[in-house]
Design a protein around this motif. Structure first.
Motif, short mmCIF file in Angstrom:
data_model
loop_
_atom_site.label_atom_id
_atom_site.label_comp_id
_atom_site.label_asym_id
_atom_site.label_seq_id
_atom_site.Cartn_x
_atom_site.Cartn_y
_atom_site.Cartn_z
N MET A 1 -4.43 -6.88 1.24
CA MET A 1 -3.46 -7.77 0.61
C MET A 1 -3.73 -7.86 -0.89
O MET A 1 -4.64 -8.55 -1.33
CB MET A 1 -3.52 -9.15 1.25
CG MET A 1 -3.03 -9.21 2.69
SD MET A 1 -1.28 -8.78 2.82
CE MET A 1 -0.55 -10.19 1.98
N THR A 2 -2.96 -7.13 -1.65
CA THR A 2 -3.07 -7.19 -3.10
C THR A 2 -2.05 -8.18 -3.64
O THR A 2 -1.17 -8.65 -2.93
CB THR A 2 -2.81 -5.81 -3.72
OG1 THR A 2 -1.44 -5.44 -3.45
CG2 THR A 2 -3.74 -4.76 -3.12
N GLU A 3 -2.18 -8.50 -4.91
CA GLU A 3 -1.23 -9.42 -5.53
C GLU A 3 0.19 -8.85 -5.47
O GLU A 3 1.16 -9.59 -5.26
CB GLU A 3 -1.64 -9.67 -6.99
CG GLU A 3 -0.75 -10.68 -7.72
CD GLU A 3 -0.81 -12.07 -7.11
OE1 GLU A 3 0.18 -12.81 -7.22
OE2 GLU A 3 -1.87 -12.40 -6.53
N GLN A 4 0.32 -7.54 -5.63
CA GLN A 4 1.64 -6.91 -5.55
C GLN A 4 2.21 -7.02 -4.14
O GLN A 4 3.41 -7.27 -3.97
CB GLN A 4 1.55 -5.44 -5.96
CG GLN A 4 2.90 -4.73 -5.96
CD GLN A 4 2.80 -3.28 -6.38
OE1 GLN A 4 1.71 -2.78 -6.67
NE2 GLN A 4 3.94 -2.58 -6.39
N ASP A 5 1.36 -6.84 -3.12
CA ASP A 5 1.82 -6.98 -1.73
C ASP A 5 2.35 -8.39 -1.48
O ASP A 5 3.39 -8.57 -0.84
CB ASP A 5 0.68 -6.68 -0.75
CG ASP A 5 0.30 -5.21 -0.74
OD1 ASP A 5 1.18 -4.38 -1.05
OD2 ASP A 5 -0.86 -4.91 -0.43
#
Length: 248
Positions: A1-5
């Motif tokens: 879970m990245t910030e973009q996701d």
């Protein structure tokens, strides 16, 4: 879970729920993700219009279930998204995102094969899972859910899926002349659930913790076919494997 996701997930929910939920339950205006992506395509609200729109719903009406058209999309158009059964997770998100509105689940179900008759154990599993997640959302997450509605009363024509799936509490014989319908096991389950108003603390409803006896036996069973060649011929013999399991 990245910030973009996380941002993409937020945008996805904004485009499905937020385009009406944020104006009605928050501030009278569209989500920022929609305004950034659609720019001039969205109408702009005046301060008076925002004030007029905000608070115009008595409750949040939620429909949650299988999107039958989802399977028609090309895999690249799904953007790695999967259909989810996590009703509790969605209820929690709606509650926190839109200032804890009253939520009425106006449609909820999943589907089973069209070959399913009146003994629809798989449908009962889905139904019980959804209702238990609703109860958990109320009891543990403090989500204000005040009603639940099953979809649907009887089997019917399911758009592009036709009669290949069933979602009703009552079985319909589509081949019969009078199209009679009869209650399935799920209808009796739902009836009993309503009579009890949920899952009372009966022994069969209680979770259990503990260990099995020390002399309890665990095992795995399997069969396989071993192929052996003799002078160009193939001989087949079935041999069950032998296991000896020990515990400490």
């Amino acid at each position: 879970m990245t910030e973009q996701d996380i941002q993409e997930c937020q945008k996805s929910l904004d485009f499905v729920l937020g385009w009406f939920a944020k104006p009605i339950f928050i501030d009278g205006d569209y989500p920022q993700s929609m305004k950034s992506n659609l720019s001039s395509l969205l109408p702009e609200f005046s301060d008076a219009e925002k004030k007029y729109i905000k608070g115009t719903a008595d409750f949040f009406a939620l429909s949650f279930g299988a999107t039958l058209s989802f399977q028609l999309l090309d895999s690249q158009m799904k953007f790695h998204q999967l259909e989810s059964l996590s009703l509790r997770q969605l209820l929690y998100w709606i509650s926190r995102e839109y200032n804890k509105p009253k939520i009425f689940i106006v449609e909820n179900s999943w589907f089973v094969s069209g070959s399913t008759k009146r003994d629809d154990a798989k449908y009962i599993y889905y139904l019980k899972k959804f209702i238990m997640e609703t109860l958990k959302a109320i009891r543990y997450d403090e989500v204000d859910v005040f009603g639940y509605t099953v979809w649907s009363l009887m089997d019917g024509f399911e758009w592009h899926r036709g009669y290949s799936i069933r979602r009703g509490l009552f079985y319909v014989d589509f081949q019969s002349h009078d199209k009679k319908f009869l209650p399935k096991s799920s209808a009796l389950f739902y009836q009993k659930l309503i009579e009890r108003n949920g899952f009372p603390p009966l022994p069969e409803n209680q979770p259990i913790d503990g260990k099995f006896p020390c002399d309890f036996a665990w095992g795995i069973v399997d069969n396989y076919i071993q192929r052996r060649r003799h002078s160009g011929n193939t001989a087949e013999s079935a041999k069950p494997p032998c296991f000896r399991l020990t515990s400490t």
